[in-house]
Design a protein around this motif. Sequence first.
Motif, PDB file in Angstrom:
ATOM      1  N   ASP A 181     -12.341  27.649  -5.416  1.00 54.12           N
ATOM      2  CA  ASP A 181     -13.791  27.783  -5.271  1.00 54.12           C
ATOM      3  C   ASP A 181     -14.157  28.879  -4.276  1.00 54.12           C
ATOM      4  O   ASP A 181     -15.113  29.623  -4.492  1.00 54.12           O
ATOM      5  CB  ASP A 181     -14.411  26.449  -4.836  1.00 54.12           C
ATOM      6  N   SER A 182     -13.393  28.997  -3.207  1.00 52.34           N
ATOM      7  CA  SER A 182     -13.629  30.070  -2.233  1.00 52.34           C
ATOM      8  C   SER A 182     -13.401  31.436  -2.873  1.00 52.34           C
ATOM      9  O   SER A 182     -14.112  32.399  -2.579  1.00 52.34           O
ATOM     10  CB  SER A 182     -12.713  29.910  -1.017  1.00 52.34           C
ATOM     11  N   THR A 183     -12.410  31.510  -3.742  1.00 56.94           N
ATOM     12  CA  THR A 183     -12.128  32.753  -4.453  1.00 56.94           C
ATOM     13  C   THR A 183     -13.301  33.145  -5.337  1.00 56.94           C
ATOM     14  O   THR A 183     -13.715  34.310  -5.354  1.00 56.94           O
ATOM     15  CB  THR A 183     -10.851  32.600  -5.303  1.00 56.94           C
ATOM     16  N   VAL A 184     -13.847  32.179  -6.042  1.00 53.45           N
ATOM     17  CA  VAL A 184     -15.006  32.454  -6.896  1.00 53.45           C
ATOM     18  C   VAL A 184     -16.192  32.900  -6.037  1.00 53.45           C
ATOM     19  O   VAL A 184     -16.890  33.857  -6.378  1.00 53.45           O
ATOM     20  CB  VAL A 184     -15.368  31.214  -7.745  1.00 53.45           C
ATOM     21  N   ASP A 185     -16.403  32.220  -4.905  1.00 59.91           N
ATOM     22  CA  ASP A 185     -17.498  32.611  -4.013  1.00 59.91           C
ATOM     23  C   ASP A 185     -17.304  34.026  -3.488  1.00 59.91           C
ATOM     24  O   ASP A 185     -18.259  34.810  -3.425  1.00 59.91           O
ATOM     25  CB  ASP A 185     -17.609  31.638  -2.836  1.00 59.91           C
ATOM     26  N   ALA A 186     -16.092  34.364  -3.098  1.00 61.27           N
ATOM     27  CA  ALA A 186     -15.811  35.715  -2.609  1.00 61.27           C
ATOM     28  C   ALA A 186     -16.052  36.743  -3.705  1.00 61.27           C
ATOM     29  O   ALA A 186     -16.616  37.817  -3.455  1.00 61.27           O
ATOM     30  CB  ALA A 186     -14.374  35.809  -2.097  1.00 61.27           C
ATOM     31  N   HIS A 187     -15.642  36.413  -4.906  1.00 65.00           N
ATOM     32  CA  HIS A 187     -15.857  37.305  -6.048  1.00 65.00           C
ATOM     33  C   HIS A 187     -17.356  37.513  -6.263  1.00 65.00           C
ATOM     34  O   HIS A 187     -17.809  38.644  -6.474  1.00 65.00           O
ATOM     35  CB  HIS A 187     -15.200  36.717  -7.295  1.00 65.00           C
ATOM     36  N   ASP A 188     -18.126  36.421  -6.200  1.00 60.48           N
ATOM     37  CA  ASP A 188     -19.577  36.537  -6.362  1.00 60.48           C
ATOM     38  C   ASP A 188     -20.179  37.384  -5.243  1.00 60.48           C
ATOM     39  O   ASP A 188     -21.020  38.247  -5.489  1.00 60.48           O
ATOM     40  CB  ASP A 188     -20.230  35.154  -6.368  1.00 60.48           C
ATOM     41  N   TYR A 189     -19.739  37.134  -4.003  1.00 61.63           N
ATOM     42  CA  TYR A 189     -20.246  37.897  -2.856  1.00 61.63           C
ATOM     43  C   TYR A 189     -19.983  39.391  -3.033  1.00 61.63           C
ATOM     44  O   TYR A 189     -20.878  40.218  -2.858  1.00 61.63           O
ATOM     45  CB  TYR A 189     -19.604  37.384  -1.569  1.00 61.63           C
ATOM     46  N   LEU A 190     -18.754  39.723  -3.399  1.00 62.45           N
ATOM     47  CA  LEU A 190     -18.398  41.132  -3.570  1.00 62.45           C
ATOM     48  C   LEU A 190     -19.130  41.763  -4.742  1.00 62.45           C
ATOM     49  O   LEU A 190     -19.349  42.971  -4.758  1.00 62.45           O
ATOM     50  CB  LEU A 190     -16.882  41.282  -3.745  1.00 62.45           C
ATOM     51  N   GLY A 191     -19.514  40.934  -5.718  1.00 60.82           N
ATOM     52  CA  GLY A 191     -20.262  41.432  -6.870  1.00 60.82           C
ATOM     53  C   GLY A 191     -21.756  41.477  -6.633  1.00 60.82           C
ATOM     54  O   GLY A 191     -22.523  41.831  -7.529  1.00 60.82           O
ATOM     55  N   GLY A 192     -22.180  41.069  -5.434  1.00 59.23           N
ATOM     56  CA  GLY A 192     -23.596  41.093  -5.120  1.00 59.23           C
ATOM     57  C   GLY A 192     -24.378  39.931  -5.695  1.00 59.23           C
ATOM     58  O   GLY A 192     -25.600  39.987  -5.805  1.00 59.23           O
ATOM     59  N   HIS A 193     -23.673  38.851  -6.065  1.00 59.95           N
ATOM     60  CA  HIS A 193     -24.327  37.680  -6.645  1.00 59.95           C
ATOM     61  C   HIS A 193     -24.532  36.607  -5.588  1.00 59.95           C
ATOM     62  O   HIS A 193     -23.790  36.530  -4.610  1.00 59.95           O
ATOM     63  CB  HIS A 193     -23.483  37.104  -7.781  1.00 59.95           C
ATOM     64  N   GLN A 194     -25.509  35.746  -5.814  1.00 55.18           N
ATOM     65  CA  GLN A 194     -25.737  34.640  -4.898  1.00 55.18           C
ATOM     66  C   GLN A 194     -24.666  33.568  -5.095  1.00 55.18           C
ATOM     67  O   GLN A 194     -24.155  33.389  -6.193  1.00 55.18           O
ATOM     68  CB  GLN A 194     -27.107  34.025  -5.127  1.00 55.18           C
ATOM     69  N   PHE A 195     -24.365  32.869  -4.016  1.00 60.14           N
ATOM     70  CA  PHE A 195     -23.414  31.754  -4.080  1.00 60.14           C
ATOM     71  C   PHE A 195     -23.748  30.794  -2.963  1.00 60.14           C
ATOM     72  O   PHE A 195     -24.394  31.159  -1.986  1.00 60.14           O
ATOM     73  CB  PHE A 195     -21.966  32.248  -3.965  1.00 60.14           C
ATOM     74  N   SER A 196     -23.319  29.548  -3.110  1.00 56.11           N
ATOM     75  CA  SER A 196     -23.650  28.564  -2.081  1.00 56.11           C
ATOM     76  C   SER A 196     -22.440  28.120  -1.272  1.00 56.11           C
ATOM     77  O   SER A 196     -22.575  27.744  -0.117  1.00 56.11           O
ATOM     78  CB  SER A 196     -24.283  27.334  -2.726  1.00 56.11           C
TER      79      SER A 196
END
Length: 101
Positions: free
Chosen positions: A40-55
């Motif tokens: 889940d942290s990996t997905v969040d990091a991927h979203d962060y680096l892609g400029g997407h929101q994450f919780s």
Amino acid sequence: MSTGTVHSLAARWDAVDRLTAIGVGRAPSAALYAWSAVADSTVDAHDYLGGHQFSGAEAVAAAFWAHLAAKSAPVAEACIAAAIEAWDSRLHLSSTRGAVA
């Protein structure tokens, strides 16, 4: 390091995803939750680096479940309460954070 036409960052995320799948397939209860927190942290990091929101909610929940699965209920609950209190105190820091009194 990827070379040629392979997108380096995408290749790294794919490798982490595959490692996570291997770990989840072999890990019992508490370790399964820990691996889930990593995934889940990996997905969040991927979203962060892609400029997407994450919780980050899934990663935190998985980490808490790992504590509950690995420790006695009172110890796990104390660890979880301490983590929540620490996070809450960080959210309420004044704008002088880091200043020396």
